[in-house]
Design a protein around this motif. Structure first.
Motif, mmCIF file in Angstrom:
data_model
loop_
_atom_site.group_PDB
_atom_site.id
_atom_site.type_symbol
_atom_site.label_atom_id
_atom_site.label_comp_id
_atom_site.label_asym_id
_atom_site.label_seq_id
_atom_site.Cartn_x
_atom_site.Cartn_y
_atom_site.Cartn_z
ATOM 1 N N UNK A 29 7.752 -16.893 -11.073
ATOM 2 C CA UNK A 29 6.645 -16.102 -11.882
ATOM 3 C C UNK A 29 5.547 -15.486 -10.735
ATOM 4 N N UNK A 30 5.127 -16.164 -9.933
ATOM 5 C CA UNK A 30 4.098 -15.918 -9.332
ATOM 6 C C UNK A 30 4.294 -15.477 -7.612
ATOM 7 N N UNK A 31 4.936 -16.665 -6.855
ATOM 8 C CA UNK A 31 4.828 -16.614 -5.339
ATOM 9 C C UNK A 31 6.122 -15.656 -5.214
ATOM 10 N N UNK A 68 8.398 -0.735 -8.710
ATOM 11 C CA UNK A 68 7.558 -0.062 -9.888
ATOM 12 C C UNK A 68 7.318 -1.181 -10.949
ATOM 13 N N UNK A 69 6.369 -2.074 -10.408
ATOM 14 C CA UNK A 69 5.836 -2.975 -11.425
ATOM 15 C C UNK A 69 4.334 -3.145 -11.357
ATOM 16 N N UNK A 70 3.936 -3.450 -12.446
ATOM 17 C CA UNK A 70 2.528 -3.702 -12.586
ATOM 18 C C UNK A 70 1.996 -4.902 -11.275
ATOM 19 N N UNK A 71 0.604 -5.029 -10.953
ATOM 20 C CA UNK A 71 0.116 -5.694 -10.041
ATOM 21 C C UNK A 71 -0.301 -7.282 -10.762
ATOM 22 N N UNK A 72 0.362 -7.679 -11.834
ATOM 23 C CA UNK A 72 -0.181 -8.752 -12.656
ATOM 24 C C UNK A 72 1.048 -9.842 -12.583
ATOM 25 N N UNK A 73 0.601 -11.067 -12.304
ATOM 26 C CA UNK A 73 1.652 -12.037 -12.247
ATOM 27 C C UNK A 73 1.434 -13.131 -13.269
ATOM 28 N N UNK A 74 2.051 -13.404 -14.119
ATOM 29 C CA UNK A 74 1.659 -14.268 -15.396
ATOM 30 C C UNK A 74 2.822 -15.508 -15.514
ATOM 31 N N UNK A 75 2.294 -16.558 -15.844
ATOM 32 C CA UNK A 75 3.068 -17.634 -16.175
ATOM 33 C C UNK A 75 2.323 -18.621 -16.988
ATOM 34 N N UNK A 76 2.976 -19.639 -17.618
ATOM 35 C CA UNK A 76 2.648 -20.515 -18.671
ATOM 36 C C UNK A 76 2.879 -21.920 -18.384
#
Length: 870
Positions: free
Chosen positions: A671-673, A513-521
């Motif tokens: 945050x991504x992989x 139940x998460x959005x298909x966006x992967x964000x990091x800085x």
């Protein structure tokens, strides 16, 4: 666009804060003219001449159109246009909700200045000045050079991260469970096998008892017959004695049993106990040991199969990522990461793709769904102001779709084909361009794209919403209780909005139940999803470096030649200011006027400050290395001093500098992989059953692998050299050596599958080698045997020759020519001596038989002087 009376808007105009409140009511293009207006961005309606027979139209927001339709429906008037689904209350509420969220997210980001930070970062990366700053520079005059310190650091960071994640090996892997469960069918088979063995033991025991009974009965009957029958020619007392026991039948040998302290290692069988005549059934301990033995074998087979299936699953997952353009999107993501305050990647999104399939030699074009990943521009992604992380955020993404993209969405779950057809019919010629943000025009110029509203294209602006909506709200929007089972539960909803058309509504089916966006800085700030990029970190250094470079260029220009002072009063008429070699100057010089101040021409050389300015620039570069943690020697930009003059020292410096970059790599892993691969794993488990077992674990080895990779390569080469000896080879074996070679070849980027043979080929080669060795050993043994026989014959010939010279009978016993086969050899002439002559040394008897030795000893006894060992 539709012509409707003015309707009130229940939402606050989000453009009023930017002084562009009337931009949506501004006529951009004349109806039917195809030319843009002369004043499209003035904020006031332009005076556009009307086309004969057609009136001017006023553009309404989707909320105004929704309010109008609801008012007309409440008054009993039919809507002016559109199908029934357009006026469905749930569709209108979803459109209103998406539009409201989009305005809220956009206004917050502009209020916080995030949009301007994105523009400044992109401008710095491209080496452009801020327009206001550039205006001041032009007013001052001089050079407009830009010191590209930040772009170099960004490219260096991207290259280092590409080396970690986009090398020859995957930065992730699928590991099987360390203790795979034995399948139920295997457990049942084990129980069935043990039961069958026990039944066989019982059957063998019954057969044994029956044979014993039959043998005892037959023996008793034979004894009775023998006692009753007369025995002719039997001597007295030779018959069976009264009371003598009959002969016992032979008992079969007992089955070998395991020694004390060792487990059961074979199938169950009846056991003959010591001191008993009949075998017994296996004990309960033996049965349990047999079951555990079979289970251990099943566990080993399950582990081996789990490893093989994990490798196949990893290859299948990698194929999905490759075909879905994940690695291309990730490469673009790595470019964004050091530039902007955040970087994002999206996926998987499902689209219908054309695929050619050959049937009976003829091509057939099929439409199949496929998963894709894409890089999301930071300019196009908005989220809720209160979000601290991705799990708490709701997202709105600005999409620019083509007609082909919309057509590819038809037939997919959750999409409204009628709404898609309506959008394609309505925006078929010019597309649909919607004003989103205050930085759109400048962003388009920096990205070298069309600058709306100056040009028109066929792209269709779409808002994609991913957010959490309560079940009660969804029920109020018109969804059924079958879809919404719990009104108090939060449901993840995905909706696509084009103008006022909702082309997609879908509840997220994945368990996460998460959005298909992967964000990091690049550099995180606790408590917010906005971080720092290298333009933010190096802003002050970049500003000072720009000023220093401009001063250096200006000073170099000033000091490149002399300054000329010309006294116009003494120049002859017609003389100009041009200077060239061997020029002759004409002056009107009054001899009465004397003094150096009245020279017609005087030269002045300005001072050069290039050395001081270059020192400042060098110090700024060193400061940039420290702040960014990306020294120039890591990217090959300059030679490191001090310890960096040697290879080992440079390696140590690079290792220390890379520790800061490891934080960035750790953020990418976390945050991504990690969430992306787990989300893909869930999607594959739901949509492609049979690919995974369900007990695997996705392991990301990006930063950990990057740190240990070089060390592991060195240690693997050292291990190869250490184990290259006969002792270790006898322990490791050819198959183990092949696996080590394969691991080393794969670590250095070679295709080890084509270099090292597989297990089957190794087994075949080992069997052929063993067979060849056996043949060589057999041939060697035969050759040695022939040589030994030749030596025996040679010694026998010598013995017979010596015997003949000594007057003994020849051939000697045991030598060729002597009769064998049990016949007694004829006696020989001469005394028989059982040993060597007294006082004589024994003759060497290598290769001689006992008979030959005896004959030689007799010969030496008669001829002592012939003994070579005397």
């Amino acid at each position: 666009m539709v012509s409707v009376p003015q309707a009130p808007n229940k939402f606050t105009n989000p453009l009023a804060a930017q002084g562009m409140a009337n931009i949506r009511n501004t006529p951009v293009m004349q109806r039917g003219s195809g030319q843009p207006s002369q004043n499209p961005m003035s904020g006031m309606p332009s005076q556009v001449g009307s086309v004969p027979g057609r009136a001017l139209t006023r553009m309404l927001s989707p909320d105004q159109v929704a309010d109008r339709d609801q008012a007309m429906q409440a008054s009993g008037q039919p809507p002016q246009s559109g199908a029934d689904w357009q006026n469905d209350p749930s569709v209108l509420e979803i459109a209103r909700h998406v539009r409201y969220k989009m305005y809220e997210m956009r206004n917050f980001r502009n209020m916080m200045g995030i949009g301007q930070r994105l523009i400044d970062a992109l401008r710095t990366y491209k080496g452009h000045y801020n327009p206001a700053h550039l205006k001041d520079i032009k007013a001052f005059g001089g050079s407009e050079v830009f010191a590209r310190i930040v772009p170099g650091k960004c490219r260096g960071a991207t290259s280092l991260l590409r080396d970690i994640y986009l090398g020859s090996e995957r930065p992730w892997d699928i590991q099987p469970t360390p203790e795979p469960e034995i399948p139920e069918d295997i457990e049942q088979a084990i129980q069935g096998l043990v039961s069958a063995e026990i039944a066989k033991c019982q059957s063998e025991l019954q057969q044994f008892m029956q044979q014993q009974a039959m043998q005892a009965a037959a023996a008793q009957q034979t004894q009775q017959q023998a006692q009753m029958a007369p025995q002719p020619n039997m001597p007295a007392g030779a018959g069976p004695q009264p009371g003598a026991a009959p002969p016992m039948p032979p008992i079969p040998p007992p089955q070998p049993q395991p020694p004390p302290g060792q487990g059961w290692t074979g199938p169950l069988a009846p056991e003959v106990m010591t001191g008993q005549q009949a075998p017994t059934m296996p004990t309960q301990d033996q049965i349990e040991e047999r079951v555990e033995q079979l289970r251990d074998a099943a566990r080993k087979a399950a582990k081996k199969k789990a490893v093989e299936e994990a490798g196949e699953a990893a290859d299948e997952l990698d194929d999905l990522l490759t075909e879905g353009n994940f690695y291309e999107a990730f490469a673009e993501f790595l470019i964004d990461l050091p530039i902007f305050p955040f970087a994002a990647i999206k996926g998987p999104t499902v689209r219908m793709c054309s695929q050619v399939k050959w049937v009976n030699g003829k091509p057939q074009r099929l439409q199949v769904p496929k998963m894709f990943w894409s890089r999301v521009s930071p300019f196009d992604l908005y989220w809720t102001p209160t979000a601290h992380n991705v799990h708490e955020a709701e997202f709105v993404e600005r999409l620019r779709l083509t007609r082909a993209d919309l057509l590819a969405c038809k037939g997919l779950p959750g999409y409204n084909d009628a709404a898609i057809s309506e959008c394609l019919d309505r925006f078929h010629d010019r597309g649909f361009r919607e004003w989103w943000d205050v930085v759109d025009v400048e962003r388009a110029l920096l990205e070298n794209r069309e600058a709306w509203p100056r040009t028109s294209s066929s792209l269709i602006d779409t808002a994609e919403y991913h957010g959490s909506v309560s079940g009660k709200t969804l029920l109020e929007w018109g969804m059924t209780e079958e879809q919404i089972t719990d009104p108090q539960q939060e449901y993840r909803v995905t909706a696509w909005l084009i103008d006022r058309f909702v082309i997609k509504t879908q509840l997220d089916p994945t368990p996460s139940q998460r959005a298909p966006y992967y964000v990091t800085q690049f550099e995180k700030i606790p408590g917010t999803m906005y971080g720092y990029g290298l333009p933010d970190l190096l802003d002050d250094i970049q500003t000072v470096a720009n000023a220093s470079y401009r001063a250096l260029v200006n000073n170099m220009g000033m000091a490149s030649g002399p300054q000329v002072v010309i006294n116009d009063k003494v120049l002859a008429p017609g003389e100009d200011d041009s200077i060239y070699p061997w020029k002759r100057w004409h002056v009107n010089f009054d001899p009465m006027l004397q003094g150096g101040a009245l020279k017609p021409i005087e030269f002045y050389q300005p001072d050069s400050r290039a050395q001081e300015l270059q020192g400042i620039i060098a110090n700024l570069n060193v400061m940039a290395d420290d702040v960014s943690a990306i020294p120039r020697y890591m990217t090959g930009g300059a030679q490191a001093g001090g310890a960096g003059r040697t290879a080992s020292g440079l390696s140590m410096l690079m290792s220390n500098a890379a520790k800061t970059l490891q934080n960035v790599a750790a953020s990418i892993d976390r945050d991504i992989f990690n969430p992306l691969l787990k989300h893909l794993y869930e999607t594959v488990m739901l949509t492609m059953p049979g690919v995974f077992r369900g007990d695997e674990s996705v392991v990301v080895k990006g930063v950990t692998y990057a740190v240990k990779r070089e060390q592991d390569r060195t240690r693997q080469l050292e291990f190869l050299n250490m184990t290259s000896n006969p002792t270790d080879m006898s322990i490791v074996g050819l198959q183990g050596r092949a696996k080590v070679l394969g691991a080393v070849a794969g670590a250095i980027g070679l295709d080890w599958d084509s270099i090292v043979p597989d297990d089957d080929a190794m087994k075949a080669a080992q069997a052929a080698s063993q067979q060849q060795a056996a043949q060589e050993k057999q041939a060697h043994d035969m050759q040695m045997q022939q040589m030994q026989q030749s030596q025996i014959l040679e010694h026998a010939e010598h013995a017979n020759l010596y015997a003949a010279q000594a007057g003994l009978s020849v051939p000697l016993p045991g030598t060729p020519g002597q009769q064998t086969g049990g016949q007694v050899a004829p006696p020989h002439n001469g005394p028989t001596v059982g040993g060597p002559h007294v006082g004589q040394k024994p003759h060497p008897t290598n290769g001689l038989t006992t008979a030959q030795q005896h004959g030689t000893q007799q010969m030496f006894a008669r001829r002592p002087n012939m003994n070579p060992g005397a």
